[in-house]
Design an enzyme around this catalytic site. Structure first.
Site, PDB file in Angstrom:
ATOM      1  N   TYR A 186       0.765  -1.240  -0.065  1.00 23.92           N
ATOM      2  CA  TYR A 186       0.037  -0.070  -0.019  1.00 23.92           C
ATOM      3  C   TYR A 186       0.974   1.445  -0.019  1.00 23.92           C
ATOM      4  CZ  TYR A 186      -3.191   3.213   2.111  1.00 23.92           C
ATOM      5  OH  TYR A 186      -4.210   4.545   2.620  1.00 23.92           O
ATOM      6  N   ASP A 189       9.713  -7.252  -3.936  1.00 23.09           N
ATOM      7  CA  ASP A 189       8.531  -7.476  -3.175  1.00 23.09           C
ATOM      8  C   ASP A 189       8.473  -8.964  -3.473  1.00 23.09           C
ATOM      9  OD1 ASP A 189       6.054  -5.720  -2.240  1.00 23.09           O
ATOM     10  OD2 ASP A 189       5.859  -7.831  -2.181  1.00 23.09           O
ATOM     11  N   PHE A 225       9.953  -0.947   3.169  1.00 21.61           N
ATOM     12  CA  PHE A 225       8.703  -0.699   3.627  1.00 21.61           C
ATOM     13  C   PHE A 225       8.307  -2.553   3.920  1.00 21.61           C
ATOM     14  CE2 PHE A 225       8.977   2.607   0.953  1.00 21.61           C
ATOM     15  CZ  PHE A 225       8.295   3.588   1.497  1.00 21.61           C
ATOM     16  N   ALA A 271       7.400  -5.615   5.349  1.00 23.24           N
ATOM     17  CA  ALA A 271       7.209  -5.869   6.834  1.00 23.24           C
ATOM     18  C   ALA A 271       5.496  -6.435   6.936  1.00 23.24           C
ATOM     19  CB  ALA A 271       7.471  -4.796   7.686  1.00 23.24           C
ATOM     20  N   SER A 329       2.102  -6.287   8.999  1.00 19.61           N
ATOM     21  CA  SER A 329       1.745  -4.963   9.578  1.00 19.61           C
ATOM     22  C   SER A 329       0.450  -5.060  10.497  1.00 19.61           C
ATOM     23  CB  SER A 329       1.660  -3.757   8.889  1.00 19.61           C
ATOM     24  OG  SER A 329       0.602  -3.983   7.709  1.00 19.61           O
ATOM     25  N   ASN A 347      10.418 -11.720   9.967  1.00 15.81           N
ATOM     26  CA  ASN A 347      10.236 -10.924   8.534  1.00 15.81           C
ATOM     27  C   ASN A 347      10.526  -9.486   9.014  1.00 15.81           C
ATOM     28  OD1 ASN A 347       9.469 -10.516   5.980  1.00 15.81           O
ATOM     29  ND2 ASN A 347       7.438  -9.747   6.593  1.00 15.81           N
ATOM     30  N   TYR A 386       4.307  -6.643  17.102  1.00 19.61           N
ATOM     31  CA  TYR A 386       4.641  -5.755  15.755  1.00 19.61           C
ATOM     32  C   TYR A 386       5.248  -4.549  16.085  1.00 19.61           C
ATOM     33  CZ  TYR A 386       3.518  -2.138  12.369  1.00 19.61           C
ATOM     34  OH  TYR A 386       3.691  -1.154  11.324  1.00 19.61           O
ATOM     35  N   HIS A 401      -8.091  -2.762   8.522  1.00 18.41           N
ATOM     36  CA  HIS A 401      -8.119  -1.257   8.845  1.00 18.41           C
ATOM     37  C   HIS A 401      -9.597  -0.913   8.589  1.00 18.41           C
ATOM     38  CE1 HIS A 401      -4.010  -2.125   7.845  1.00 18.41           C
ATOM     39  NE2 HIS A 401      -3.910  -1.425   8.650  1.00 18.41           N
ATOM     40  N   GLY A 456      -5.573  -4.206  23.069  1.00 21.63           N
ATOM     41  CA  GLY A 456      -4.530  -3.311  22.597  1.00 21.63           C
ATOM     42  C   GLY A 456      -4.865  -2.161  21.888  1.00 21.63           C
TER      43      GLY A 456
HETATM   44  N1  UFG Z   1     -11.612  -0.296  14.455  1.00 21.21           N
HETATM   45  C1  UFG Z   1     -13.235  -0.602  14.764  1.00 21.21           C
HETATM   46  N2  UFG Z   1     -13.742  -1.709  13.800  1.00 21.21           N
HETATM   47  C2  UFG Z   1     -12.965  -2.189  12.781  1.00 21.21           C
HETATM   48  C3  UFG Z   1     -11.803  -2.159  12.560  1.00 21.21           C
HETATM   49  C4  UFG Z   1     -11.266  -1.022  13.350  1.00 21.21           C
HETATM   50  O1  UFG Z   1     -13.786  -0.316  15.403  1.00 21.21           O
HETATM   51  O2  UFG Z   1     -13.632  -3.177  12.218  1.00 21.21           O
HETATM   52  C5  UFG Z   1     -11.214   0.577  15.363  1.00 21.21           C
HETATM   53  C6  UFG Z   1     -10.097   0.200  15.981  1.00 21.21           C
HETATM   54  O3  UFG Z   1     -10.376  -0.577  17.239  1.00 21.21           O
HETATM   55  C7  UFG Z   1      -9.174   1.429  16.092  1.00 21.21           C
HETATM   56  C8  UFG Z   1      -9.585   2.283  14.934  1.00 21.21           C
HETATM   57  O4  UFG Z   1     -10.740   1.660  14.312  1.00 21.21           O
HETATM   58  O5  UFG Z   1      -9.656   2.093  17.204  1.00 21.21           O
HETATM   59  C9  UFG Z   1      -8.415   2.140  13.759  1.00 21.21           C
HETATM   60  O6  UFG Z   1      -8.055   0.759  13.574  1.00 21.21           O
HETATM   61  P1  UFG Z   1      -7.313   0.056  12.383  1.00 21.21           P
HETATM   62  O7  UFG Z   1      -7.129  -1.257  12.447  1.00 21.21           O
HETATM   63  O8  UFG Z   1      -7.864   0.890  11.214  1.00 21.21           O
HETATM   64  O9  UFG Z   1      -5.733   0.838  12.827  1.00 21.21           O
HETATM   65  P2  UFG Z   1      -4.919   0.930  13.988  1.00 21.21           P
HETATM   66  O10 UFG Z   1      -5.058   2.152  14.772  1.00 21.21           O
HETATM   67  O11 UFG Z   1      -5.167  -0.386  15.020  1.00 21.21           O
HETATM   68  O12 UFG Z   1      -3.462   0.531  13.507  1.00 21.21           O
HETATM   69  C10 UFG Z   1      -2.862   1.538  12.916  1.00 21.21           C
HETATM   70  C11 UFG Z   1      -1.919   0.537  11.857  1.00 21.21           C
HETATM   71  C12 UFG Z   1      -0.926  -0.397  12.442  1.00 21.21           C
HETATM   72  C13 UFG Z   1      -0.370   0.602  13.596  1.00 21.21           C
HETATM   73  C14 UFG Z   1      -1.173   1.260  14.428  1.00 21.21           C
HETATM   74  C15 UFG Z   1      -0.322   2.091  15.103  1.00 21.21           C
HETATM   75  O13 UFG Z   1      -2.542  -0.101  10.772  1.00 21.21           O
HETATM   76  O14 UFG Z   1      -0.033  -0.905  11.775  1.00 21.21           O
HETATM   77  O15 UFG Z   1      -1.945   2.284  13.836  1.00 21.21           O
HETATM   78  O16 UFG Z   1      -0.891   2.423  16.359  1.00 21.21           O
HETATM   79  F1  UFG Z   1       0.697  -0.086  14.156  1.00 21.21           F
END
Ligand code: UFG
Length: 324
Positions: free
Chosen positions: A10, A30, A71, A73, A75, A90, A139, A187, A283
């Site tokens: 991405y 890649d 990049f 990795a 994630s 990785n 991670y 995400h 988390g």
């Molecule tokens: N969320 C929901 N429902 C979903 C998916 C996500 O409520 O179906 C919430 C999560 O709980 C979080 C927020 O939306 O509060 C964002 O979640 P994401 O999974 O989109 O992103 P994260 O904040 O968990 O993770 C991102 C990156 C990681 C990185 C992290 C650093 O994707 O690689 O930020 O904090 F490690």
């Protein structure tokens, strides 16, 4: 020539496009375990794994590599909790291998994809680069190990690096040539857009009892093109012989709650869909917002796509293009 590991993923793909449009030649390495070959529309491409030292050496032998942007990795925070060893192998071991080969070929400029996950649960908001580093998952831990290694390689091994700590990367190329596409998707924004397209029945909000105004987690969504621009500026920074290794946060400085993201997606798409409140996801810190002043001051970087609506709209245009 700039080597972009993970350039089919991405963020790497957006950086690859920008570098080519800015006059750089690139070569993407890649293994396509997560990335998409179709995203490598610029520069050369080698299908290889970073653990394959011979193949990586060949790339350095056959090309005049000036710098490496790394990049490649895994994630997914959730996956890292289930399979930590996969992440250390990785994300850390393969980086160690790459750095070793770079040293053999005297390539000393390195730009690293780091993450806000290094900060764990921050003590204060906004988070600057001096905040305590205390990852709460493998991670984040694997990325911190790389940052520690980079510091030592820079202090004692002649490496010049820039580590870029991304907050929540979001959105897609404004020309709609590339975008976000993880499999499985975890995400928030692409999942919500899936709900809008009817590719999922509903979207789940993981927890509405956090210490935030509407009870849902607040994140700093930074447009992927703004991240790409920071990489270009980091490269130009490293090209200046007197600049030292450095570390920068990259966020847009605005926090948006999960509920705000969901409502913005409804507004941008004009589509209503079911929203369910579920248990908290383990988390997840309440609030993550970046202080990116350092990148503004030293790299001259300033995010351009800062409105959540614009970020979501770019993601929506891409989402429709690939799924409708
Ligand atoms: N969320 C929901 N429902 C979903 C998916 C996500 O409520 O179906 C919430 C999560 O709980 C979080 C927020 O939306 O509060 C964002 O979640 P994401 O999974 O989109 O992103 P994260 O904040 O968990 O993770 C991102 C990156 C990681 C990185 C992290 C650093 O994707 O690689 O930020 O904090 F490690």
């Amino acid at each position: 020539m700039i080597l972009i590991t993970g350039g089919a993923g991405y963020i790497g793909a957006h950086v690859n496009k920008l570098l080519n449009n800015s006059g750089y030649e690139t070569i993407v390495l890649d293994n396509l375990s997560k990335g998409h070959k179709s995203a490598v529309k610029w520069g050369d491409f080698v299908n290889a794994d970073l653990s394959d030292s011979e193949k990586v050496r060949e790339i350095f032998q056959d090309n005049d590599i000036e710098a490496v942007m790394h990049f490649a990795a895994f994630s997914s925070v959730a996956e890292s909790v289930e399979e930590p060893e996969k992440y250390f192998k990785n994300n850390y071991e393969n980086t160690l291998n790459l750095l070793k080969i770079m040293k053999e070929f005297r390539v000393r400029k390195f730009i690293f994809s780091s993450t806000a996950a290094l900060y764990g649960i921050p003590k204060s908001i906004p988070i600057n680069e001096d905040s305590e580093l205390k990852p709460i998952n493998p991670y984040g831990e694997s990325k911190l190990m790389v940052e520690n290694l980079l510091k030592d390689e820079s202090d004692f091994g002649g490496l010049k690096y820039v580590s870029l700590r991304y907050f929540n990367a979001a959105g897609a190329d404004l020309d709609c040539e590339i975008g976000e596409g993880h499999d499985p998707e975890s995400h928030l924004i692409p999942l919500v857009l899936d709900a809008a397209l009817g590719r999922r029945d509903s979207i789940s909000i993981f927890g509405d009892d956090y210490s935030t105004p509407d009870g849902t987690c607040i994140r700093d969504y930074i447009h992927v093109n703004d991240l790409a621009d920071a990489h270009l500026k980091a490269l130009q920074y490293l090209e200046e012989p007197f600049n030292d290794s450095n570390i920068f946060n990259l966020g847009n400085g605005n926090g948006f709650s999960v509920k705000e993201v969901v409502d913005t997606c409804k507004k941008v798409t004009g589509i209503d869909f079911d929203v369910k409140i579920e248990e908290r996801r383990p988390g997840d810190p309440d609030i993550l917002i970046a202080d990116s002043k350092k990148a503004e001051e030293i790299l001259g970087w300033k995010p351009q796509v800062t409105e959540l609506e614009d970020i979501v709209e770019s993601a929506w245009n891409w989402h429709k293009k690939i799924h409708v």
